[in-house]
Design an enzyme around this catalytic site. Structure first.
Site, PDB file in Angstrom:
ATOM      1  N   ARG A   1     -12.973  -3.705  -7.058  1.00 36.44           N
ATOM      2  CA  ARG A   1     -12.602  -4.550  -5.915  1.00 36.44           C
ATOM      3  C   ARG A   1     -13.823  -4.812  -5.042  1.00 36.44           C
ATOM      4  NH1 ARG A   1      -8.412  -2.283  -1.344  1.00 36.44           N
ATOM      5  NH2 ARG A   1     -10.170  -0.884  -1.028  1.00 36.44           N
TER       6      ARG A   1
ATOM      7  N   ASP B   1       2.331  -5.556   7.957  1.00 38.00           N
ATOM      8  CA  ASP B   1       1.120  -4.742   8.006  1.00 38.00           C
ATOM      9  C   ASP B   1      -0.068  -5.687   7.808  1.00 38.00           C
ATOM     10  OD1 ASP B   1      -1.098  -3.157   7.284  1.00 38.00           O
ATOM     11  OD2 ASP B   1       0.207  -1.526   6.623  1.00 38.00           O
TER      12      ASP B   1
ATOM     13  N   TYR C   1     -10.457  -0.151  11.276  1.00 39.76           N
ATOM     14  CA  TYR C   1     -11.719   0.312  10.673  1.00 39.76           C
ATOM     15  C   TYR C   1     -12.132  -0.530   9.475  1.00 39.76           C
ATOM     16  CZ  TYR C   1      -8.293   3.000   7.884  1.00 39.76           C
ATOM     17  OH  TYR C   1      -7.216   3.377   7.125  1.00 39.76           O
ATOM     18  N   LYS C   2     -11.292  -1.496   9.101  1.00 39.83           N
ATOM     19  CA  LYS C   2     -11.645  -2.351   7.963  1.00 39.83           C
ATOM     20  C   LYS C   2     -12.409  -3.565   8.501  1.00 39.83           C
ATOM     21  CE  LYS C   2      -7.946  -0.384   5.221  1.00 39.83           C
ATOM     22  NZ  LYS C   2      -6.540  -0.385   4.847  1.00 39.83           N
TER      23      LYS C   2
ATOM     24  N   PHE D   1       0.865  -1.177   0.000  1.00 40.07           N
ATOM     25  CA  PHE D   1       0.000   0.000   0.000  1.00 40.07           C
ATOM     26  C   PHE D   1       0.908   1.235   0.000  1.00 40.07           C
ATOM     27  CE2 PHE D   1      -3.191   2.837   2.125  1.00 40.07           C
ATOM     28  CZ  PHE D   1      -4.203   2.675   1.206  1.00 40.07           C
TER      29      PHE D   1
HETATM   30  C1  LIG Z   1      -5.795   0.817   4.879  1.00 35.46           C
HETATM   31  C2  LIG Z   1      -4.315   0.729   4.912  1.00 35.46           C
HETATM   32  C3  LIG Z   1      -3.548   1.727   5.512  1.00 35.46           C
HETATM   33  C4  LIG Z   1      -4.214   2.969   6.035  1.00 35.46           C
HETATM   34  O1  LIG Z   1      -3.434   3.648   6.925  1.00 35.46           O
HETATM   35  P1  LIG Z   1      -4.053   4.876   7.736  1.00 35.46           P
HETATM   36  O2  LIG Z   1      -2.932   5.410   8.495  1.00 35.46           O
HETATM   37  O3  LIG Z   1      -5.175   4.323   8.550  1.00 35.46           O
HETATM   38  O4  LIG Z   1      -4.610   5.836   6.735  1.00 35.46           O
HETATM   39  C5  LIG Z   1      -2.174   1.554   5.580  1.00 35.46           C
HETATM   40  N1  LIG Z   1      -1.590   0.446   5.074  1.00 35.46           N
HETATM   41  C6  LIG Z   1      -2.310  -0.527   4.469  1.00 35.46           C
HETATM   42  C7  LIG Z   1      -1.633  -1.738   3.947  1.00 35.46           C
HETATM   43  C8  LIG Z   1      -3.690  -0.400   4.369  1.00 35.46           C
HETATM   44  O5  LIG Z   1      -4.403  -1.344   3.770  1.00 35.46           O
END
Ligand SMILES: *Cc1c(COP(=O)(O)O)cnc(C)c1O
Length: 408
Positions: free
Chosen positions: A367, A193, A218-219, A122
């Site tokens: 997706r 992560d 939050y996911k 990401f």
């Molecule tokens: C959703 C996601 C994030 C989001 O990070 P925030 O700090 O909450 O904005 C970071 N890394 C990955 C791999 C994600 O899927």
């Protein structure tokens, strides 16, 4: 009975759906971006706001143990990711937690300069690493390879292998256990992560021997928009992590107001500033839905939902140029299915207008996330049928669906 009715009838998680507030006439296949609202959250929030904040005011930090929420909620998340009690804390955002973990990992390997990651990571994670490298100014290098080449790229120049377990776009899974072992073989630190895996699949950080892990809540954990994230530190590392973000909430004695920083024992040292009690309270309540859930059941249903969706979409939509962008083998895939789709952005907007919510990722990926606690087999079949209709009737082909919103 239809096949899907039969599948829903024998689904051990079917009753969980009633524990969520779902909008009418919506099939929600975006719980991998923002999870649905668990029913008990609203009442808990009302209580925290009115009774705790409203009446207790500053006394709440002690009287309602607000001060211990980051570790208490962290432990609840820890149970879902195979982490020992006391090794996870809920705090800040995933982005900020990445800095904490990565800076600690780099400090543990001072003679090495390479952070190894992949081009499927990401981008937010890569941006944070780039910023940390600039800030540290010690000649670190972010080395990016193709996801399939990660294993071959692990060598003794690597200080930290920084990976995301499930690819946000394709859903491809990295094998945490074997890549961590490989990293350890060459003396590198393994940082994971778990944003797209926590709450979606079985994770065993302890057995995998991961050094650090971060992720958002939050996911799949349904903690609400911008809910506090989490960070895991392997218990045997904790006592020698000297936090780069040396905040007062991570101080050994914050209310002594000493002029010098000394880290607190345990994961508390990974916290920085005043914890967001409202967000933590929503997350705490949201985590109740997991109390009687087996992650094995969740994973089994998630794989079955994804397989069904692929079969339905390929049977119905192949003539319209859709091609699978996710691993076909459910064991190699997280809890989402993606397709390359011409005019993908407009397509997704049209689909959303028909009540099926997924999302779009650059350059051409539509997706769909499958959240087994509240998505049924019937939903999946209906979503595929709706997608077919949108394609057949070219419902996407209007200017309003082609204009990009700020958030996609
Ligand atoms: C959703 C996601 C994030 C989001 O990070 P925030 O700090 O909450 O904005 C970071 N890394 C990955 C791999 C994600 O899927």
């Amino acid at each position: 009975m239809s096949d899907v009715a039969q599948l829903d009838g024998s689904d051990p998680l079917a009753a969980k759906r009633d524990e969520f507030t779902l909008p009418e006439a919506v099939i929600y296949l975006d719980g991998n971006s923002l999870g649905c609202l668990p029913r008990n959250v609203a009442a808990r929030m009302a209580e925290v706001v009115s009774a705790e904040w409203g009446q207790s005011l500053i006394r709440g930090w002690n009287d309602h143990s607000w001060i211990d929420m980051p570790t208490r909620v962290g432990d609840r998340i820890g149970k879902l990711i195979g982490a020992a009690s006391g090794s996870v804390v809920a705090a800040d955002s995933t982005s900020v937690n990445l800095i904490k973990a990565l800076s600690a990992g780099l400090e543990m390997r001072p003679s090495r300069k390479v952070i190894l990651s992949d081009t499927g990571n990401f981008p937010a994670d890569l941006y944070m690493a780039q910023g940390l490298i600039r800030g540290l100014d010690q000649g670190h290098e972010l080395r990016l390879v193709e996801p399939k080449d990660v294993e071959a790229a692990i060598d003794d120049s690597v200080a930290v292998m920084m990976l995301t377990e499930v690819d946000y776009r394709s859903g491809r899974i990295h094998d945490m256990k074997s890549l961590t072992a490989k990293a350890h073989d060459v003396g590198a630190i393994a940082q994971w992560d778990l944003c797209h895996s926590a709450g979606a699949m079985e994770i065993d950080l302890t057995t995998a021997k991961a050094d650090f892990a971060i992720g958002c809540s939050y996911k799949y954990l349904n903690g609400g928009p911008g809910a506090p994230a989490f960070i895991y530190v392997r218990p045997d590392h904790l006592s020698h992590v000297e936090p780069f973000l040396s905040g007062w909430m991570g101080h050994e004695a914050p209310f002594k107001f000493d002029l010098d920083y000394r880290p607190a024992p345990g994961t508390t040292r990974m916290t920085v500033g005043t914890p967001p009690i409202l967000g933590l309270s929503a997350l705490d309540a949201a985590l109740d839905v997991w109390d009687d859930v087996s992650m094995r059941d969740v994973r089994a249903k998630s794989m079955a939902l994804g397989d069904l969706f692929i079969a339905e979409v390929e049977a119905r939509c192949a003539p319209y140029g859709l091609t699978l962008a996710s691993p076909r083998d459910a064991k190699a895939r997280g809890s989402q299915v993606s397709f390359h789709c011409p005019e993908g952005y407009a397509m997704m907007q049209a689909l959303i207008s028909q009540g099926v919510i997924g999302d779009f990722r650059e350059p051409d990926v539509i997706r769909f996330g499958f959240t087994p606690l509240y998505v049924s087999y019937a939903d999946v079949e209906k979503a595929a049928a709706t997608l077919e209709r949108v394609l057949k009737e070219k419902l996407w082909d209007t200017p309003s669906f082609k204009t990009r919103s700020k958030v996609t």
